[in-house]
Design a protein around this motif. Sequence first.
Motif, PDB file in Angstrom:
ATOM      1  N   ASP A 215       0.844  -1.188   0.000  1.00 62.64           N
ATOM      2  CA  ASP A 215       0.000   0.000   0.000  1.00 62.64           C
ATOM      3  C   ASP A 215       0.884   1.244   0.000  1.00 62.64           C
ATOM      4  O   ASP A 215       2.001   1.218   0.544  1.00 62.64           O
ATOM      5  CB  ASP A 215      -0.914   0.008   1.228  1.00 62.64           C
ATOM      6  N   PRO A 216       0.423   2.347  -0.571  1.00 62.99           N
ATOM      7  CA  PRO A 216       1.272   3.543  -0.672  1.00 62.99           C
ATOM      8  C   PRO A 216       1.746   4.089   0.667  1.00 62.99           C
ATOM      9  O   PRO A 216       2.877   4.573   0.773  1.00 62.99           O
ATOM     10  CB  PRO A 216       0.351   4.553  -1.376  1.00 62.99           C
ATOM     11  N   ASN A 217       0.919   4.022   1.688  1.00 62.66           N
ATOM     12  CA  ASN A 217       1.275   4.601   2.986  1.00 62.66           C
ATOM     13  C   ASN A 217       1.880   3.550   3.904  1.00 62.66           C
ATOM     14  O   ASN A 217       1.317   2.453   4.072  1.00 62.66           O
ATOM     15  CB  ASN A 217       0.050   5.218   3.656  1.00 62.66           C
ATOM     16  N   ILE A 218       3.036   3.883   4.491  1.00 61.48           N
ATOM     17  CA  ILE A 218       3.661   3.032   5.512  1.00 61.48           C
ATOM     18  C   ILE A 218       2.990   3.331   6.852  1.00 61.48           C
ATOM     19  O   ILE A 218       2.920   4.485   7.276  1.00 61.48           O
ATOM     20  CB  ILE A 218       5.173   3.308   5.621  1.00 61.48           C
ATOM     21  N   ARG A 219       2.477   2.308   7.505  1.00 68.37           N
ATOM     22  CA  ARG A 219       1.799   2.507   8.791  1.00 68.37           C
ATOM     23  C   ARG A 219       2.820   2.783   9.895  1.00 68.37           C
ATOM     24  O   ARG A 219       3.780   2.024  10.066  1.00 68.37           O
ATOM     25  CB  ARG A 219       0.956   1.283   9.150  1.00 68.37           C
ATOM     26  N   THR A 220       2.615   3.846  10.619  1.00 72.96           N
ATOM     27  CA  THR A 220       3.539   4.269  11.680  1.00 72.96           C
ATOM     28  C   THR A 220       2.818   4.273  13.018  1.00 72.96           C
ATOM     29  O   THR A 220       1.686   4.743  13.118  1.00 72.96           O
ATOM     30  CB  THR A 220       4.078   5.679  11.398  1.00 72.96           C
ATOM     31  N   SER A 221       3.472   3.746  14.052  1.00 75.04           N
ATOM     32  CA  SER A 221       2.886   3.790  15.390  1.00 75.04           C
ATOM     33  C   SER A 221       3.978   4.036  16.416  1.00 75.04           C
ATOM     34  O   SER A 221       5.146   3.714  16.193  1.00 75.04           O
ATOM     35  CB  SER A 221       2.150   2.484  15.710  1.00 75.04           C
ATOM     36  N   GLN A 222       3.606   4.621  17.530  1.00 75.06           N
ATOM     37  CA  GLN A 222       4.538   4.803  18.639  1.00 75.06           C
ATOM     38  C   GLN A 222       3.810   4.608  19.952  1.00 75.06           C
ATOM     39  O   GLN A 222       2.624   4.913  20.080  1.00 75.06           O
ATOM     40  CB  GLN A 222       5.215   6.167  18.576  1.00 75.06           C
ATOM     41  N   GLU A 223       4.549   4.071  20.926  1.00 74.65           N
ATOM     42  CA  GLU A 223       4.020   3.840  22.270  1.00 74.65           C
ATOM     43  C   GLU A 223       5.015   4.366  23.288  1.00 74.65           C
ATOM     44  O   GLU A 223       6.219   4.460  23.009  1.00 74.65           O
ATOM     45  CB  GLU A 223       3.792   2.347  22.517  1.00 74.65           C
ATOM     46  N   ILE A 224       4.501   4.664  24.486  1.00 78.63           N
ATOM     47  CA  ILE A 224       5.345   5.198  25.556  1.00 78.63           C
ATOM     48  C   ILE A 224       5.066   4.442  26.846  1.00 78.63           C
ATOM     49  O   ILE A 224       3.911   4.107  27.145  1.00 78.63           O
ATOM     50  CB  ILE A 224       5.076   6.707  25.752  1.00 78.63           C
ATOM     51  N   ALA A 225       6.125   4.156  27.588  1.00 76.67           N
ATOM     52  CA  ALA A 225       5.994   3.673  28.965  1.00 76.67           C
ATOM     53  C   ALA A 225       6.551   4.741  29.892  1.00 76.67           C
ATOM     54  O   ALA A 225       7.538   5.402  29.566  1.00 76.67           O
ATOM     55  CB  ALA A 225       6.747   2.353  29.157  1.00 76.67           C
ATOM     56  N   VAL A 226       5.912   4.922  31.016  1.00 78.80           N
ATOM     57  CA  VAL A 226       6.353   5.934  31.980  1.00 78.80           C
ATOM     58  C   VAL A 226       6.984   5.268  33.185  1.00 78.80           C
ATOM     59  O   VAL A 226       6.777   4.081  33.452  1.00 78.80           O
ATOM     60  CB  VAL A 226       5.184   6.839  32.422  1.00 78.80           C
ATOM     61  N   ALA A 227       7.751   6.041  33.915  1.00 78.67           N
ATOM     62  CA  ALA A 227       8.386   5.547  35.132  1.00 78.67           C
ATOM     63  C   ALA A 227       7.361   5.491  36.261  1.00 78.67           C
ATOM     64  O   ALA A 227       6.541   6.397  36.416  1.00 78.67           O
ATOM     65  CB  ALA A 227       9.553   6.451  35.514  1.00 78.67           C
ATOM     66  N   THR A 228       7.409   4.405  37.030  1.00 85.33           N
ATOM     67  CA  THR A 228       6.559   4.300  38.223  1.00 85.33           C
ATOM     68  C   THR A 228       7.283   4.807  39.460  1.00 85.33           C
ATOM     69  O   THR A 228       6.682   4.946  40.526  1.00 85.33           O
ATOM     70  CB  THR A 228       6.120   2.846  38.440  1.00 85.33           C
ATOM     71  N   GLY A 229       8.564   5.087  39.320  1.00 79.34           N
ATOM     72  CA  GLY A 229       9.389   5.621  40.396  1.00 79.34           C
ATOM     73  C   GLY A 229      10.690   6.112  39.794  1.00 79.34           C
ATOM     74  O   GLY A 229      10.900   6.010  38.582  1.00 79.34           O
ATOM     75  N   PRO A 230      11.591   6.658  40.605  1.00 79.56           N
ATOM     76  CA  PRO A 230      12.854   7.169  40.071  1.00 79.56           C
ATOM     77  C   PRO A 230      13.667   6.075  39.365  1.00 79.56           C
ATOM     78  O   PRO A 230      13.716   4.937  39.826  1.00 79.56           O
ATOM     79  CB  PRO A 230      13.594   7.674  41.318  1.00 79.56           C
TER      80      PRO A 230
END
Length: 357
Positions: A215-230
């Motif tokens: 397909d002409p468009n390349i599917r792009t995704s991003q995810e993030i994990a956050v810190a639960t403590g220092p």
Amino acid sequence: MSSPSKFRVIQWATGGVGKAAIECVLNHPQLELVGCWVHSPDKNGVDVGRILGVDDLGVTASTSIDDVLALDADCVMYSPLVPSDDEVIAILRSGKNVVTPVGWVYPALTNPRVRAIAEAAVAGGVTLHGSGIHPGGITERFPLIVSSLSSSVTHVRSEEFSDIRTYNAPDVVRHIMGFGGPPEEAMQGPMASLLEAGFKMSVRMIADHMGFRIDPNIRTSQEIAVATGPIDYDPVPISAGTVAARRFRWQALSDGEPVITAAVNWLMGEENLEPAWDFGEQGERFEVEITGDPNVSLTFKGLQPESIAEGLVRNPGIVVTANHCINAVPDVCAADPGIKTYLDLPLFAGRAAARFG
């Protein structure tokens, strides 16, 4: 361009990749370092050996683009933090080949900016070659090689799993990659757009060369994990609720089904993350996987440092990025003028250590 006894190389910028590139030039029997462009006024007029922390090399760094372009050289290893089309065009028009890890792995000549660079290369009688490691090797060169062991391929995957605490560029980690900041800031920051141009080129190279109808468009995704403590990372405070891991994925689809995937997993270690991401049983690595007849997989180890402290001194991932560029120099200098990818060059390799050569 005729082949001299040694190809004369200029290094453009002396960050981590630039320093590693100079080391590779010094180790390569066909190459000679003859010049160096630097961004910082503090490095102007300084012997390059001092920038590397070794004995003087007899090559002086300069902040003057004009002075560097006036040097008699065959090739420039171009590795600034942010590439400039105008700089690359000036280098090419000065009659110097270019190898670089900051773009042009598989550029489309339908793009006017790419066409201008290709025209500059032809006008200068020289070649531009985009290289690197991910993208620039693991994402396309090695999957193509491995795929030759299989047939009727239905999926090609290349993926990185790295502890980003070993990347010794805290300003980049914080302000460009977005680590240690709020998730909303990271999601809207520049990292995705900086990465996607290179990775989309890699995906399209595989599709074109292996015959995938995508397909002409390349599917792009991003995810993030956050810190639960220092999280222990001295250069940038990573506190609870801030970005501590990022995942990016680029997929080529054929009739809606993923057939090529390139992915990046960057974690600030494996503790105190939400979601609780980890590297898996194999730890940090790069993977190439071909799904076909038969399925074939290849795991790269050694491209990540064994410890955070080691990585902050000399990160193997940075070194291999530079090496992959520098080892291509003789073949790039011998190539016809224009933009050349891995598909256009002969198979190049590293060189034997001096005591065995």
